[in-house]
Design a protein around this motif. Structure first.
Motif, PDB file in Angstrom:
ATOM      1  N   TRP A  53       0.897  -1.180   0.193  1.00  0.00           N
ATOM      2  CA  TRP A  53      -0.140  -0.147   0.062  1.00  0.00           C
ATOM      3  C   TRP A  53       0.879   1.175   0.008  1.00  0.00           C
ATOM      4  CZ3 TRP A  53      -4.244  -1.074   4.316  1.00  0.00           C
ATOM      5  CH2 TRP A  53      -5.039  -1.990   3.834  1.00  0.00           C
ATOM      6  N   SER A  54       0.285   2.349  -0.643  1.00  0.00           N
ATOM      7  CA  SER A  54       1.050   3.563  -0.580  1.00  0.00           C
ATOM      8  C   SER A  54       0.144   4.880  -0.581  1.00  0.00           C
ATOM      9  CB  SER A  54       1.883   3.772  -1.936  1.00  0.00           C
ATOM     10  OG  SER A  54       2.585   4.830  -1.966  1.00  0.00           O
ATOM     11  N   SER A  55       0.774   5.932   0.263  1.00  0.00           N
ATOM     12  CA  SER A  55       0.040   7.048   0.213  1.00  0.00           C
ATOM     13  C   SER A  55       0.077   7.622  -1.240  1.00  0.00           C
ATOM     14  CB  SER A  55       0.823   8.029   1.001  1.00  0.00           C
ATOM     15  OG  SER A  55       0.423   9.419   0.641  1.00  0.00           O
ATOM     16  N   PRO A  56      -0.965   8.373  -1.699  1.00  0.00           N
ATOM     17  CA  PRO A  56      -0.973   8.698  -3.085  1.00  0.00           C
ATOM     18  C   PRO A  56       0.040   9.911  -3.468  1.00  0.00           C
ATOM     19  CG  PRO A  56      -3.349   8.922  -1.982  1.00  0.00           C
ATOM     20  CD  PRO A  56      -2.236   8.454  -0.740  1.00  0.00           C
ATOM     21  N   LEU A  57       0.420  10.532  -2.441  1.00  0.00           N
ATOM     22  CA  LEU A  57       1.467  11.590  -2.629  1.00  0.00           C
ATOM     23  C   LEU A  57       2.647  11.244  -3.421  1.00  0.00           C
ATOM     24  CD1 LEU A  57       0.860  13.587   0.549  1.00  0.00           C
ATOM     25  CD2 LEU A  57       0.478  14.353  -1.212  1.00  0.00           C
ATOM     26  N   THR A  58       3.322  11.944  -4.189  1.00  0.00           N
ATOM     27  CA  THR A  58       4.174  11.551  -5.074  1.00  0.00           C
ATOM     28  C   THR A  58       5.285  11.188  -4.514  1.00  0.00           C
ATOM     29  OG1 THR A  58       3.240  13.194  -6.668  1.00  0.00           O
ATOM     30  CG2 THR A  58       5.495  12.606  -7.035  1.00  0.00           C
ATOM     31  N   ARG A  59       5.893  11.748  -3.581  1.00  0.00           N
ATOM     32  CA  ARG A  59       7.105  11.269  -2.674  1.00  0.00           C
ATOM     33  C   ARG A  59       6.873   9.995  -2.498  1.00  0.00           C
ATOM     34  NH1 ARG A  59       4.702  15.272  -0.400  1.00  0.00           N
ATOM     35  NH2 ARG A  59       3.846  14.997   2.005  1.00  0.00           N
ATOM     36  N   ALA A  60       5.864   9.604  -1.828  1.00  0.00           N
ATOM     37  CA  ALA A  60       5.834   8.203  -1.348  1.00  0.00           C
ATOM     38  C   ALA A  60       5.219   7.141  -2.361  1.00  0.00           C
ATOM     39  CB  ALA A  60       4.286   8.258  -0.389  1.00  0.00           C
ATOM     40  N   LEU A  61       4.677   7.470  -3.529  1.00  0.00           N
ATOM     41  CA  LEU A  61       4.696   6.523  -4.450  1.00  0.00           C
ATOM     42  C   LEU A  61       5.995   6.254  -5.226  1.00  0.00           C
ATOM     43  CD1 LEU A  61       2.948   4.984  -6.596  1.00  0.00           C
ATOM     44  CD2 LEU A  61       2.233   7.201  -7.854  1.00  0.00           C
ATOM     45  N   GLN A  62       6.764   7.485  -5.419  1.00  0.00           N
ATOM     46  CA  GLN A  62       8.111   7.280  -6.080  1.00  0.00           C
ATOM     47  C   GLN A  62       9.103   6.290  -4.931  1.00  0.00           C
ATOM     48  OE1 GLN A  62       9.157  11.348  -5.915  1.00  0.00           O
ATOM     49  NE2 GLN A  62       9.182  11.378  -8.340  1.00  0.00           N
ATOM     50  N   THR A  63       8.806   6.401  -3.823  1.00  0.00           N
ATOM     51  CA  THR A  63       9.724   5.435  -2.745  1.00  0.00           C
ATOM     52  C   THR A  63       9.072   4.111  -3.131  1.00  0.00           C
ATOM     53  OG1 THR A  63       9.858   7.198  -1.203  1.00  0.00           O
ATOM     54  CG2 THR A  63      10.257   4.974  -0.438  1.00  0.00           C
ATOM     55  N   CYS A  64       7.894   3.940  -3.177  1.00  0.00           N
ATOM     56  CA  CYS A  64       7.157   2.483  -3.353  1.00  0.00           C
ATOM     57  C   CYS A  64       7.846   1.977  -4.647  1.00  0.00           C
ATOM     58  CB  CYS A  64       5.931   2.757  -3.150  1.00  0.00           C
ATOM     59  SG  CYS A  64       4.947   1.234  -3.138  1.00  0.00           S
ATOM     60  N   LEU A  65       7.701   2.666  -5.759  1.00  0.00           N
ATOM     61  CA  LEU A  65       8.009   2.194  -6.880  1.00  0.00           C
ATOM     62  C   LEU A  65       9.474   1.931  -7.169  1.00  0.00           C
ATOM     63  CD1 LEU A  65       5.920   4.725  -9.288  1.00  0.00           C
ATOM     64  CD2 LEU A  65       5.213   2.110  -8.764  1.00  0.00           C
ATOM     65  N   VAL A  66      10.502   2.836  -6.441  1.00  0.00           N
ATOM     66  CA  VAL A  66      11.770   2.513  -6.666  1.00  0.00           C
ATOM     67  C   VAL A  66      12.327   1.588  -5.480  1.00  0.00           C
ATOM     68  CG1 VAL A  66      14.094   3.576  -6.548  1.00  0.00           C
ATOM     69  CG2 VAL A  66      12.365   4.766  -7.366  1.00  0.00           C
ATOM     70  N   GLY A  67      11.973   1.818  -4.278  1.00  0.00           N
ATOM     71  CA  GLY A  67      12.653   0.885  -3.144  1.00  0.00           C
ATOM     72  C   GLY A  67      11.898  -0.439  -3.155  1.00  0.00           C
ATOM     73  N   LEU A  68      10.832  -0.590  -3.537  1.00  0.00           N
ATOM     74  CA  LEU A  68      10.197  -2.015  -3.454  1.00  0.00           C
ATOM     75  C   LEU A  68       9.962  -2.698  -4.952  1.00  0.00           C
ATOM     76  CD1 LEU A  68       7.225  -1.212  -0.738  1.00  0.00           C
ATOM     77  CD2 LEU A  68       9.642  -2.361  -0.720  1.00  0.00           C
ATOM     78  N   ARG A  69      10.471  -2.109  -5.606  1.00  0.00           N
ATOM     79  CA  ARG A  69      10.514  -2.708  -7.067  1.00  0.00           C
ATOM     80  C   ARG A  69      10.714  -4.082  -7.285  1.00  0.00           C
ATOM     81  NH1 ARG A  69      14.202  -1.036 -12.403  1.00  0.00           N
ATOM     82  NH2 ARG A  69      15.725  -2.255 -10.982  1.00  0.00           N
ATOM     83  N   PRO A  70      11.812  -4.757  -6.717  1.00  0.00           N
ATOM     84  CA  PRO A  70      11.917  -6.179  -6.853  1.00  0.00           C
ATOM     85  C   PRO A  70      11.228  -6.688  -6.175  1.00  0.00           C
ATOM     86  CG  PRO A  70      14.182  -4.884  -5.958  1.00  0.00           C
ATOM     87  CD  PRO A  70      12.820  -3.882  -5.990  1.00  0.00           C
ATOM     88  N   LEU A  71      10.257  -6.717  -4.840  1.00  0.00           N
ATOM     89  CA  LEU A  71       9.444  -7.159  -4.468  1.00  0.00           C
ATOM     90  C   LEU A  71       8.175  -7.221  -5.403  1.00  0.00           C
ATOM     91  CD1 LEU A  71       8.574  -8.882  -2.161  1.00  0.00           C
ATOM     92  CD2 LEU A  71       7.707  -6.313  -1.001  1.00  0.00           C
ATOM     93  N   LEU A  72       7.848  -6.034  -5.581  1.00  0.00           N
ATOM     94  CA  LEU A  72       6.735  -6.056  -6.571  1.00  0.00           C
ATOM     95  C   LEU A  72       6.636  -6.778  -7.967  1.00  0.00           C
ATOM     96  CD1 LEU A  72       6.032  -2.157  -6.565  1.00  0.00           C
ATOM     97  CD2 LEU A  72       4.548  -3.959  -5.483  1.00  0.00           C
ATOM     98  N   ALA A  73       8.014  -7.037  -8.500  1.00  0.00           N
ATOM     99  CA  ALA A  73       8.080  -7.774  -9.730  1.00  0.00           C
ATOM    100  C   ALA A  73       8.310  -9.316  -9.332  1.00  0.00           C
ATOM    101  CB  ALA A  73       9.411  -7.539 -10.329  1.00  0.00           C
ATOM    102  N   VAL A  74       8.940  -9.761  -8.168  1.00  0.00           N
ATOM    103  CA  VAL A  74       9.006 -11.174  -7.975  1.00  0.00           C
ATOM    104  C   VAL A  74       7.550 -11.457  -7.533  1.00  0.00           C
ATOM    105  CG1 VAL A  74       9.958 -12.687  -6.325  1.00  0.00           C
ATOM    106  CG2 VAL A  74      11.261 -11.146  -7.425  1.00  0.00           C
ATOM    107  N   ARG A  75       6.801 -10.731  -6.624  1.00  0.00           N
ATOM    108  CA  ARG A  75       5.600 -11.166  -6.251  1.00  0.00           C
ATOM    109  C   ARG A  75       4.382 -11.040  -7.071  1.00  0.00           C
ATOM    110  NH1 ARG A  75       5.495 -12.433  -0.873  1.00  0.00           N
ATOM    111  NH2 ARG A  75       3.527 -13.498  -1.253  1.00  0.00           N
ATOM    112  N   GLN A  76       4.708 -10.318  -8.278  1.00  0.00           N
ATOM    113  CA  GLN A  76       3.809  -9.714  -9.388  1.00  0.00           C
ATOM    114  C   GLN A  76       2.577  -9.271  -8.455  1.00  0.00           C
ATOM    115  OE1 GLN A  76       2.778 -13.181 -11.774  1.00  0.00           O
ATOM    116  NE2 GLN A  76       4.676 -12.948 -12.949  1.00  0.00           N
ATOM    117  N   MET A  77       2.722  -8.194  -7.646  1.00  0.00           N
ATOM    118  CA  MET A  77       1.870  -7.350  -7.117  1.00  0.00           C
ATOM    119  C   MET A  77       1.593  -5.958  -7.505  1.00  0.00           C
ATOM    120  SD  MET A  77       2.359  -8.110  -2.794  1.00  0.00           S
ATOM    121  CE  MET A  77       4.220  -7.576  -2.909  1.00  0.00           C
ATOM    122  N   GLN A  78       0.512  -5.283  -7.382  1.00  0.00           N
ATOM    123  CA  GLN A  78       0.374  -4.016  -7.798  1.00  0.00           C
ATOM    124  C   GLN A  78       0.287  -3.180  -6.487  1.00  0.00           C
ATOM    125  OE1 GLN A  78      -3.322  -3.458 -10.113  1.00  0.00           O
ATOM    126  NE2 GLN A  78      -4.613  -4.097  -8.256  1.00  0.00           N
TER     127      GLN A  78
END
Length: 342
Positions: free
Chosen positions: A99-124
């Motif tokens: 889950w992420s706050s909709p504010l840009t700084r949080a969404l960017q942190t989520c997309l960059v920092g958790l990218r490996p987890l999102l890709a491996v687990r195929q989560m949105q």
């Protein structure tokens, strides 16, 4: 009536009842342009700009989190050296929702920092409007700009490219960030306008956020949010002492034996308490992701007061200039007298 036989097993929970125990991993976004402007006292940026993205420092922090997650996944996979059975990092890597706050700084942190987890687990990434920054009347840092997943993703990626430049934006750590985002809660205006949000209002929407977690099918959730939200959640579920430990950069201690734990050389803290409203709040932090918040927590009130004083002084100056323009000048130009005989 008395029952003399063996004790009866507990009745099964009713359909739709929440799980008795869940884990919530709290990640504070990286340093933002607002934090940067505050340290440099760029008043125009602080007062006039909305929904600040990550600064260069914040991008570096998010990339450090990405490296930690990627290393953990490699160690946990086939041929890896493995992770401790109940380590905070291993539990985070088994999360089944982000889950992420909709504010840009949080969404960017989520997309960059958790990218490996999102890709491996195929989560949105699931945007949660109740995880946004508390509203302050004296700045626009808590107000959004974009609405809906396409516009919000486009803003997040465009602002990232502006900060890091085209060359780094195409690097391995920042390429292919266009992950699926579920934005049901952000398809219309999801931020507030006007006056500051009261403590009661903040608690009400965070209670709603916790209820969403209680009744969702996920058991382990990573939430990328803001320092003030994390502090409030820890106060609500673990008490003021735990929130103070977070602000000091320490993991809240367990109330029973076992203490907080780390994960190898990674600076990952973990704290648990007896479930409150079905929740076990777990703090996951890496490096300096929370460092800026320590300073902001102590200085934010002073800054808001200073900005109010500055705005009042500017308004008085503008009013004075307007009144000076409205008054007729005491000096008038007269034609020079003609010499005698003309």
């Amino acid at each position: 009536s008395l029952h003399s036989g063996p004790p009866r097993p507990p009745a099964p929970p009713p359909p739709g009842a929440p799980a008795t125990r869940k884990e919530l991993f709290l990640v504070r976004h990286g340093a933002s342009r607002w934090n940067e402007a505050k340290s440099l006292f760029r008043v125009r940026t602080l007062v006039l700009k909305s929904d600040h993205p990550l600064s260069m420092r914040g991008v570096d922090q998010a990339c450090a989190l990405q490296a930690l997650v990627a290393d953990g996944l490699a160690r946990a996979g086939p041929g890896g050296c493995g992770l401790r059975a109940n380590s905070p990092l291993k539990r985070l890597l088994s999360a089944d929702a982000v889950w992420s706050s909709p504010l840009t700084r949080a969404l960017q942190t989520c997309l960059v920092g958790l990218r490996p987890l999102l890709a491996v687990r195929q989560m949105q990434v699931q945007l949660r409007k109740n995880a946004r920054e508390p509203q302050h009347a004296t700045d626009l840092n808590s107000r959004g700009v974009a609405i809906g997943a396409p516009a919000m993703m486009r803003r997040a990626l465009d602002k990232l490219r502006v900060v890091v430049g085209n060359e780094r934006a195409e690097s391995a750590e920042l390429a292919e960030l266009d992950q699926p985002v579920e934005s049901v809660e952000a398809e219309e205006q999801w931020w507030d306008e006007g006056a500051s949000e009261t403590g009661v209002q903040l608690q009400l929407r965070l209670h709603e956020l916790m209820r969403q977690g209680q009744y969702c099918p996920h058991e382990r959730i990573v939430l990328v949010t803001h320092g003030s939200v994390i502090t409030e959640l820890l106060q609500m579920h673990l008490g003021a002492g735990a929130a103070g430990g977070w602000a000091a950069g320490k993991a809240p201690a367990r109330p029973s034996s076992g203490g907080g734990s780390g994960s190898g050389s990674a600076d990952v803290g973990s704290g648990t308490a007896q479930p409150t409203n079905g929740w076990d709040v777990v703090q996951a932090q890496y490096g300096a992701l929370h460092a800026e918040y320590v300073r902001v927590l102590h200085e934010n009130q002073l800054l808001r007061q200073h900005l109010q004083d500055w705005q009042c002084a500017l308004m008085q100056q503008q009013q004075h200039a307007a009144s000076q323009q409205a008054q007729p000048s005491p000096f008038t130009l007269q034609p020079a007298p003609s010499p005698p005989g003309h």
